[in-house]
Design an enzyme around this catalytic site. Structure first.
Site: not given
Length: 350
Positions: A137, A194, A201, A244
Site C-alpha cells: 500500500d 447490482c 455511499c 467509512c
C-alpha cells in the site's frame, strides 16, 4: 515452475493469507490511461503523491524492470458484525473496520516477508536463484488492477477489489520477483446489475460505476484531506471520524467473506465516546492510537473530525466538549468547534 508456484501457494495459505494468485508486471497496460484520466479530472483531491509518482504507479514494469512475476495475496480482516451499526450511535465515533486493530501495513508486510524468504530459499534449493521486493500500500503500486489481472478478484463498482470466495473485506499485498512463475488468468467483473455499493455511499462519491471521486469520499475526507472540509459535505459525514465502510458493507458478495485469522485485526478502538476524543491533546492522542493506522492523521485532524461528528449528533450534552475547542491553536479545529456549536443551535460567541 508450476510445482514451485503450487508450493508457494500452500506456504502462503499456511502463513495466514486467504488467497494467492500470480500475474506479470506488464499485465495492466490500460492502467496508465485510467490513472491519467483520474488525475486530470482532479478526483485525487489533495493526494499529490498519486501524481508525483504516476509514471511508476501506472506501469509496474517500470518500478522494477528485472521483475518477471507479481505475486498478489489477499489477507482477510472481515468484521464479526455489521460495521454500519456504529453509525447509529450519535454520541460515539465510527471508525473504519480496517483501523480497529493494529496497523495492517506492519502485519501484512511481516507475513509477506516470511513468504518471500520461503520462496527464495525454496527456489535456491531447486537451483533457481531469484530476488524479491514486497509492497503493502505505501509504494507506487496499483495493487487493485494487479489483483484483477492475477485473478485474485475484480474491482467492483465501488472500485475496491472483491472476490466470489472472499467478499471484499481483505487487504492486498504484492511480492515482485525475478522468478518467472506461471501467471493465472485474469478475473472479470461479477457485479452484474447490482448497485448496492453505489447507493450506500452517504456522499454520492461515485459519479459512475467503477469510478470514485475521492473529493467526496468520506474515507478521503476524514483521513487524507487536510484543512476544513466543505461545509456542504460535513452533515453527510455523520459520526464517521476515521474512514467509512458503507460501500464495502453493502456488497452482497460478503456472504462468502472468510474469517480474519490474525488476532491483530480484532477490534480494539470500538466506537469511542466523542467527548473523550475531543479532549485529547497531542500526547494523549499518540498514546491512545499507538500502533494503529489512525495515528498518522495526527491529533488535529482527528479532533476536527470529532467536532464534525459532535455537530451532527444533535446531542446538547456535547456542547462543553465543542465549546472548549473554540480557541484551539489549530485554526481548522477552532472553526470546526464553532461550526459544531452552530449545528447544535448554540451561539459560540454567547
Amino acid at each position: 515452475m508450476q510445482d514451485l508456484k503450487s508450493a508457494l501457494e500452500r506456504q502462503a495459505l499456511a502463513e495466514g493469507f486467504a488467497k494467492m494468485r500470480v500475474t506479470r508486471p506488464d499485465a495492466i497496460p490500460e492502467a496508465m490511461d485510467r490513472l491519467r484520466a483520474f488525475l486530470e479530472a482532479g478526483m485525487h483531491g489533495q493526494m499529490a503523491w498519486m501524481a508525483d509518482r504516476a509514471h511508476w504507479r501506472g506501469d509496474p514494469a517500470a518500478l522494477w524492470p528485472e521483475a518477471r512475476s507479481v505475486i498478489m495475496l489477499a489477507e482477510s480482516y472481515a468484521p464479526e458484525t455489521d460495521p454500519r451499526a456504529a453509525t447509529r450511535l450519535p454520541d460515539r465515533g465510527a471508525i473504519s473496520v480496517y483501523a480497529q486493530g493494529k496497523d495492517y501495513h506492519d502485519l501484512v508486510k511481516r507475513r509477506l516477508k516470511r513468504v518471500g524468504r520461503w520462496l527464495l530459499d525454496e527456489a535456491r534449493r531447486r537451483g533457481l536463484p531469484g530476488e524479491i521486493k514486497v509492497f503493502v500500500d505505501t509504494a507506487p503500486v496499483m495493487e487493485k488492477p494487479l489483483a484483477q489481472a492475477a485473478g485474485l478478484g475484480w474491482q467492483g463498482k465501488h472500485t475496491n477489489v472483491l472476490a466470489r470466495d472472499l467478499g471484499n473485506w481483505f487487504f492486498l499485498g504484492a511480492i515482485f520477483s525475478t522468478l518467472d512463475l506461471p501467471a493465472d488468468a485474469p478475473e472479470v467483473s461479477h457485479c452484474g446489475s447490482c448497485r448496492a455499493c453505489l447507493t450506500a455511499c452517504p456522499t454520492d462519491a461515485f459519479p459512475a460505476p467503477y469510478r470514485l471521486d475521492a473529493r467526496r469520499c468520506i474515507s478521503y475526507l476524514t483521513i487524507e484531506h487536510h484543512g476544513p472540509v466543505d461545509p456542504e459535505l460535513r452533515p453527510l459525514l455523520g459520526n464517521r471520524i476515521y474512514g467509512c465502510d458503507d460501500c464495502l458493507a453493502a456488497c452482497p458478495w460478503n456472504k462468502f467473506a472468510v474469517e480474519a485469522r490474525d488476532i491483530g485485526y480484532s477490534a480494539r478502538h470500538g466506537s469511542p465516546p466523542l467527548a473523550e476524543l475531543a479532549a485529547l491533546d497531542d500526547a494523549a492522542f499518540r498514546a491512545r492510537f499507538a500502533g494503529s493506522p489512525i495515528k498518522r492523521i495526527g491529533r488535529d485532524r482527528m479532533v476536527r473530525n470529532v467536532l464534525y461528528a459532535i455537530g451532527n449528533s444533535g446531542d446538547a450534552a456535547l456542547t462543553p466538549a465543542a465549546r472548549a475547542l473554540c480557541e484551539d491553536p489549530d485554526p481548522t479545529v477552532a472553526e470546526a468547534a464553532r461550526w459544531a456549536l452552530y449545528r447544535l443551535g448554540i451561539d459560540p460567541e454567547a
